[in-house]
Design a protein around this motif. Structure first.
Motif, PDB file in Angstrom:
ATOM      1  N   THR A 110       0.823  -1.200   0.000  1.00 51.99           N
ATOM      2  CA  THR A 110       0.000   0.000   0.000  1.00 51.99           C
ATOM      3  C   THR A 110       0.856   1.249   0.000  1.00 51.99           C
ATOM      4  N   ALA A 111       1.888   1.255   0.844  1.00 50.78           N
ATOM      5  CA  ALA A 111       2.760   2.419   0.938  1.00 50.78           C
ATOM      6  C   ALA A 111       3.485   2.658  -0.373  1.00 50.78           C
ATOM      7  N   PHE A 112       3.912   1.557  -1.015  1.00 51.70           N
ATOM      8  CA  PHE A 112       4.649   1.689  -2.265  1.00 51.70           C
ATOM      9  C   PHE A 112       3.766   2.265  -3.358  1.00 51.70           C
ATOM     10  N   ALA A 113       2.473   1.884  -3.339  1.00 54.33           N
ATOM     11  CA  ALA A 113       1.560   2.334  -4.387  1.00 54.33           C
ATOM     12  C   ALA A 113       1.254   3.819  -4.273  1.00 54.33           C
ATOM     13  N   GLN A 114       1.387   4.374  -3.076  1.00 53.68           N
ATOM     14  CA  GLN A 114       1.076   5.787  -2.868  1.00 53.68           C
ATOM     15  C   GLN A 114       2.311   6.623  -3.184  1.00 53.68           C
ATOM     16  N   ASP A 115       2.267   7.305  -4.308  1.00 52.43           N
ATOM     17  CA  ASP A 115       3.409   8.073  -4.798  1.00 52.43           C
ATOM     18  C   ASP A 115       3.391   9.471  -4.186  1.00 52.43           C
ATOM     19  N   LYS A 116       4.389   9.792  -3.379  1.00 50.38           N
ATOM     20  CA  LYS A 116       4.437  11.102  -2.718  1.00 50.38           C
ATOM     21  C   LYS A 116       4.663  12.239  -3.710  1.00 50.38           C
ATOM     22  N   ASN A 117       5.056  11.912  -4.919  1.00 47.81           N
ATOM     23  CA  ASN A 117       5.255  12.932  -5.949  1.00 47.81           C
ATOM     24  C   ASN A 117       4.021  13.135  -6.828  1.00 47.81           C
ATOM     25  N   PHE A 118       2.945  12.435  -6.492  1.00 43.66           N
ATOM     26  CA  PHE A 118       1.672  12.638  -7.189  1.00 43.66           C
ATOM     27  C   PHE A 118       0.786  13.458  -6.259  1.00 43.66           C
ATOM     28  N   HIS A 119       0.680  14.753  -6.535  1.00 41.70           N
ATOM     29  CA  HIS A 119      -0.056  15.682  -5.681  1.00 41.70           C
ATOM     30  C   HIS A 119      -1.496  15.802  -6.170  1.00 41.70           C
ATOM     31  N   ILE A 120      -2.431  15.576  -5.269  1.00 41.95           N
ATOM     32  CA  ILE A 120      -3.848  15.561  -5.626  1.00 41.95           C
ATOM     33  C   ILE A 120      -4.571  16.711  -4.940  1.00 41.95           C
ATOM     34  N   TYR A 121      -5.474  17.343  -5.679  1.00 37.35           N
ATOM     35  CA  TYR A 121      -6.246  18.472  -5.162  1.00 37.35           C
ATOM     36  C   TYR A 121      -7.735  18.220  -5.379  1.00 37.35           C
ATOM     37  N   LEU A 122      -8.495  18.430  -4.311  1.00 42.30           N
ATOM     38  CA  LEU A 122      -9.946  18.286  -4.366  1.00 42.30           C
ATOM     39  C   LEU A 122     -10.562  19.639  -4.684  1.00 42.30           C
ATOM     40  N   CYS A 123     -11.530  19.661  -5.584  1.00 40.82           N
ATOM     41  CA  CYS A 123     -12.168  20.912  -6.006  1.00 40.82           C
ATOM     42  C   CYS A 123     -13.677  20.795  -5.818  1.00 40.82           C
ATOM     43  N   LEU A 124     -14.268  21.808  -5.200  1.00 47.12           N
ATOM     44  CA  LEU A 124     -15.715  21.796  -5.004  1.00 47.12           C
ATOM     45  C   LEU A 124     -16.248  23.217  -5.005  1.00 47.12           C
ATOM     46  N   GLY A 125     -17.561  23.330  -5.228  1.00 52.99           N
ATOM     47  CA  GLY A 125     -18.185  24.643  -5.228  1.00 52.99           C
ATOM     48  C   GLY A 125     -19.410  24.667  -6.108  1.00 52.99           C
TER      49      GLY A 125
ATOM     50  N   ASN B 152     -25.612  13.073  -3.886  1.00 55.33           N
ATOM     51  CA  ASN B 152     -24.762  13.332  -2.720  1.00 55.33           C
ATOM     52  C   ASN B 152     -23.352  13.710  -3.182  1.00 55.33           C
ATOM     53  N   PRO B 153     -23.164  14.968  -3.602  1.00 57.96           N
ATOM     54  CA  PRO B 153     -21.853  15.396  -4.098  1.00 57.96           C
ATOM     55  C   PRO B 153     -20.730  15.221  -3.074  1.00 57.96           C
ATOM     56  N   TYR B 154     -21.032  15.474  -1.806  1.00 58.14           N
ATOM     57  CA  TYR B 154     -19.992  15.318  -0.783  1.00 58.14           C
ATOM     58  C   TYR B 154     -19.501  13.873  -0.733  1.00 58.14           C
ATOM     59  N   GLU B 155     -20.433  12.949  -0.688  1.00 56.20           N
ATOM     60  CA  GLU B 155     -20.044  11.538  -0.629  1.00 56.20           C
ATOM     61  C   GLU B 155     -19.269  11.136  -1.876  1.00 56.20           C
ATOM     62  N   ARG B 156     -19.686  11.641  -3.044  1.00 52.40           N
ATOM     63  CA  ARG B 156     -18.968  11.332  -4.283  1.00 52.40           C
ATOM     64  C   ARG B 156     -17.527  11.838  -4.200  1.00 52.40           C
ATOM     65  N   LEU B 157     -17.351  13.036  -3.664  1.00 56.72           N
ATOM     66  CA  LEU B 157     -16.008  13.598  -3.540  1.00 56.72           C
ATOM     67  C   LEU B 157     -15.147  12.757  -2.604  1.00 56.72           C
ATOM     68  N   VAL B 158     -15.723  12.322  -1.500  1.00 60.67           N
ATOM     69  CA  VAL B 158     -14.973  11.514  -0.534  1.00 60.67           C
ATOM     70  C   VAL B 158     -14.593  10.159  -1.132  1.00 60.67           C
ATOM     71  N   VAL B 159     -15.524   9.522  -1.813  1.00 62.42           N
ATOM     72  CA  VAL B 159     -15.237   8.221  -2.425  1.00 62.42           C
ATOM     73  C   VAL B 159     -14.104   8.348  -3.445  1.00 62.42           C
TER      74      VAL B 159
ATOM     75  N   LEU C  52     -14.288  16.803   5.635  1.00 59.68           N
ATOM     76  CA  LEU C  52     -13.406  16.200   4.638  1.00 59.68           C
ATOM     77  C   LEU C  52     -12.104  15.725   5.278  1.00 59.68           C
ATOM     78  N   LEU C  53     -11.534  16.558   6.124  1.00 55.89           N
ATOM     79  CA  LEU C  53     -10.293  16.173   6.798  1.00 55.89           C
ATOM     80  C   LEU C  53     -10.504  14.915   7.636  1.00 55.89           C
ATOM     81  N   HIS C  54     -11.610  14.874   8.358  1.00 58.25           N
ATOM     82  CA  HIS C  54     -11.905  13.719   9.214  1.00 58.25           C
ATOM     83  C   HIS C  54     -12.121  12.461   8.386  1.00 58.25           C
ATOM     84  N   ASP C  55     -12.953  12.563   7.363  1.00 54.99           N
ATOM     85  CA  ASP C  55     -13.319  11.381   6.585  1.00 54.99           C
ATOM     86  C   ASP C  55     -12.157  10.838   5.755  1.00 54.99           C
TER      87      ASP C  55
END
Length: 281
Positions: free
Chosen positions: A22-37, A151-158, A197-200
């Motif tokens: 799991t740790a190996f699959a998570q690339d620290k150089n792949f930066h992800i950003y969540l967008c909502l509004g 449920n946009p929030y749930e979709r974003l979390v998933v 979002l931070l909690h979930d």
């Protein structure tokens, strides 16, 4: 006794292997950003050929199925407009990502997830009020909500949890407020969504700042520009929030939305703020 010890050792080995994979699959150089509004983050601008040129380091995680774009829900694709749904337009997320890959080292890749609903209040993303909000939503909004299974929030979390298997969530981009114009409780409502979002997603606020964009300015003819004074107070409620200026971002005649040039500049403004944050870390 020996058999029990063997089973315990085997269990430990399997756990270690799973954790390591799991740790190996998570690339620290792949930066992800969540967008909502709402619509300005959703993408209201008419995109042009220059907005469809892809970069191998900029990706989008499809939030819905779009057969006509060759996209399937939950899969990564080269990022090009439209990023949100099949028939949306240019969004600040477009030039946010494009600017980051231009400015950051070549080993860094950027991924965005955009789950936004035109015309919505921030309450739509509050799980305590989502169901009642959807039940009372106007007819013109229902198809947008249905695209996210209401449920946009749930979709974003998933989607964010899917993304965490590949990379690291580095920030959350918000552009919302037109429908909450004059709402002095807006900062507290945003705080609730942000903290959820931070909690979930098991994130720390210090590691995942919230970038909140101003609405179309009064100088650009913004009808909801008065809301910017409330948006600007957000860091007093959320210390890890950063306000993205809309100064100099052109609008269109409806007084609500940015022009394509305005979206490009606003996206660059989001990126400039994020780059400053990254430089401090």
């Amino acid at each position: 006794m020996r058999q029990t010890q063997f089973k315990m050792l085997l269990l430990i080995f399997l756990v270690c292997c799973f954790t390591g994979t799991t740790a190996f699959a998570q690339d620290k150089n792949f930066h992800i950003y969540l967008c909502l509004g709402q619509s300005n983050m959703e993408g209201h601008g008419q995109f042009e050929p220059q907005d469809t040129i892809t970069n191998s380091r900029f990706h989008v995680l499809a939030a819905v199925d779009c057969p006509e774009l060759g996209r399937q829900y939950g899969k990564w694709y080269p990022a090009r407009a439209p990023l949100t749904r099949c028939h949306t337009g240019l969004t600040p997320a477009d030039y946010f990502g494009r600017t980051l890959v231009e400015k950051l080292p070549k080993n860094i890749e950027i991924g965005v997830i955009n789950v936004s609903v035109g015309g919505c209040h921030i309450q739509l993303f509050d799980q305590d009020s989502t169901a009642s909000y959807v039940a009372k939503a106007p007819e013109w909004m229902k198809s947008m909500l249905a695209a996210y299974d209401n449920n946009p929030y749930e979709r974003l979390v998933v989607l964010a949890k899917m993304a965490q298997q590949k990379g690291i969530i580095k920030g959350i981009l918000l552009h919302q407020g037109e429908s909450n114009t004059g709402d002095r409780e807006w900062p507290n409502k945003v705080k609730k969504v942000y903290e959820s979002l931070l909690h979930d997603l098991h994130l720390n606020a210090e590691d995942v700042p919230l970038l909140a964009g101003e609405l179309l300015s009064a100088e650009a003819g913004g009808k909801c520009a008065s809301m910017n004074s409330i948006i600007q107070t957000l860091p007093a409620t959320i210390p890890t929030a950063h306000i993205i200026s809309s100064a100099g971002c052109q609008g269109i005649g409806d007084g609500l939305h940015f022009s394509p040039a305005g979206y490009r500049q606003l996206g660059k403004n989001y990126a400039a703020s994020m780059l400053k944050i990254l430089q401090k870390k």
